[in-house]
Design an enzyme around this catalytic site. Structure first.
Site, mmCIF file in Angstrom:
data_model
loop_
_atom_site.group_PDB
_atom_site.id
_atom_site.type_symbol
_atom_site.label_atom_id
_atom_site.label_comp_id
_atom_site.label_asym_id
_atom_site.label_seq_id
_atom_site.Cartn_x
_atom_site.Cartn_y
_atom_site.Cartn_z
ATOM 1 N N ARG A 235 0.855 -1.177 0.000
ATOM 2 C CA ARG A 235 0.000 0.000 0.000
ATOM 3 C C ARG A 235 0.896 1.233 0.000
ATOM 4 O O ARG A 235 1.977 1.238 0.579
ATOM 5 C CB ARG A 235 -0.929 0.016 1.221
ATOM 6 C CG ARG A 235 -2.118 -0.939 1.104
ATOM 7 C CD ARG A 235 -3.091 -0.487 0.021
ATOM 8 N NE ARG A 235 -4.308 -1.299 -0.035
ATOM 9 C CZ ARG A 235 -4.465 -2.338 -0.835
ATOM 10 N NH1 ARG A 235 -3.472 -2.721 -1.628
ATOM 11 N NH2 ARG A 235 -5.591 -3.005 -0.841
ATOM 12 N N GLU A 264 -3.208 7.706 -3.834
ATOM 13 C CA GLU A 264 -3.709 7.097 -5.058
ATOM 14 C C GLU A 264 -5.144 7.548 -5.370
ATOM 15 O O GLU A 264 -5.975 7.581 -4.461
ATOM 16 C CB GLU A 264 -3.667 5.582 -4.845
ATOM 17 C CG GLU A 264 -3.652 4.735 -6.073
ATOM 18 C CD GLU A 264 -3.306 3.279 -5.744
ATOM 19 O OE1 GLU A 264 -4.123 2.407 -6.084
ATOM 20 O OE2 GLU A 264 -2.260 3.036 -5.141
ATOM 21 N N HIS A 282 -1.367 0.316 -10.200
ATOM 22 C CA HIS A 282 -1.927 -0.689 -9.284
ATOM 23 C C HIS A 282 -2.388 -1.933 -10.060
ATOM 24 O O HIS A 282 -3.554 -2.331 -10.020
ATOM 25 C CB HIS A 282 -3.096 -0.104 -8.487
ATOM 26 C CG HIS A 282 -3.252 -0.747 -7.142
ATOM 27 N ND1 HIS A 282 -3.337 -0.028 -5.970
ATOM 28 C CD2 HIS A 282 -3.305 -2.049 -6.771
ATOM 29 C CE1 HIS A 282 -3.469 -0.858 -4.947
ATOM 30 N NE2 HIS A 282 -3.455 -2.099 -5.416
#
Length: 315
Positions: A235, A264, A282
């Site tokens: 993350r 993000e 991602h």
């Protein structure tokens, strides 16, 4: 149960959702749910099938709550306030296992791309500036036989370690919050500060929790070797992004490969401008078979709850 699905899923998963929950509402759209939208959904639906970025936290739990289960499409659930959900009697589930191999593959993709400057080379060819092979062009770092340090030896960390050791003959060291007596491959557990100091490649594979927020900051980056590369497939907020940009700009480390970002989908221009960084949107689980498996697992959690059973992947 009245179900809301917050994003478009694969055709196979959506077909099965419709078969199990004929009145399901598909919100679709690329943008994640805001806290206000999540609050409205929690007040209006019995069940939610959510995913990365949907803000099921904070003010989402402030109003009336009808929902009894929030099924997350993904293994990481830091976008859901699981403690608040539990306090209100709402079950939260996730999809572990289904994502392991795909995410480990992306880690190796980034490791190789960063080490061999593949992203910069690809951009160079597309620019039309390439005039042919030369002995000193885009010199990177060899991967085989080097030392990889893996931060977090869970399912995904172990899968990465196996690929590194058995695929590339790499020496594996790892840091884990608990002692791992049988890592399942030749690997040595070390403190984080030692891992950072001795590794040629550092791969982040821990979950996002309050304890891991900015686990890698300026002090940690300063411990890494000048030729080392940082890879993050976990993350974004586990790494202090501003500190990483500063370290890369100052040539404190050789490069980075990132599949996740602190805010993000926002990626700072300063990070995008660095040629020594490989950036992916991602893609960790972006394989059709994997997204199908994730969806079916999320649906299995929902149907078990609907049928009065304990969901197999409650968090």
């Amino acid at each position: 149960m009245k179900l809301m699905v917050t994003r478009a899923l694969t055709p196979a998963v959506e077909a099965r959702v419709c078969a199990e929950f004929p009145d399901a509402t598909f919100r679709n759209g690329a943008a994640p749910m805001t806290e206000a939208e999540a609050a409205a959904a929690l007040a209006s639906y019995d069940a939610l099938l959510v995913t990365l970025g949907d803000q099921v936290r904070g003010a989402a739990f402030a109003g009336p709550l009808r929902a009894k289960i929030v099924a997350n499409f993904g293994v990481g659930y830091n976008h859901i306030d699981a403690a608040a959900a539990k306090a209100h009697g709402i079950t939260v589930t996730n999809t572990p296992g289904a994502v392991t191999d795909a995410t480990a593959d992306i880690a190796l993709t980034l490791l190789l791309m960063s080490a061999r400057r593949a992203g910069a080379g690809e951009r160079f060819v597309r620019s039309g500036a390439w005039t042919g092979w030369t002995p000193t062009q885009f010199l990177g770092h060899h991967v085989s036989g080097k030392r990889v340090g893996i931060v977090g030896l869970g399912r995904i960390g172990t899968a990465i370690a196996r690929r590194c050791h058995y695929g590339f003959g790499m020496e594996v060291v790892f840091h884990n919050r608990s002692t791992v007596t049988e890592p399942g491959l030749p690997a040595r557990q070390v403190p984080l500060h030692e891992l950072l100091a001795i590794s040629d490649f550092v791969v982040i594979a821990v979950p996002a929790t309050p304890q891991t927020h900015h686990l890698i900051g300026a002090a940690e980056l300063a411990r890494m070797q000048l030729h080392a590369h940082l890879i993050n497939i976990a993350r974004g907020d586990i790494v202090d992004e501003a500190a990483l940009i500063a370290a890369l700009q100052a040539d404190q480390i050789a490069g980075a490969g990132l599949d996740v970002f602190e805010r993000e989908p926002f990626v700072p221009e300063a990070l995008r401008a660095l040629d020594c960084v490989t950036l992916l949107p991602h893609l960790g689980t972006a394989a059709l078979e994997v997204r199908d498996a994730m969806g079916f697992m999320a649906l299995a959690n929902l149907t078990a709850f609907r049928d009065g059973k304990v969901p197999p992947n409650a968090v």
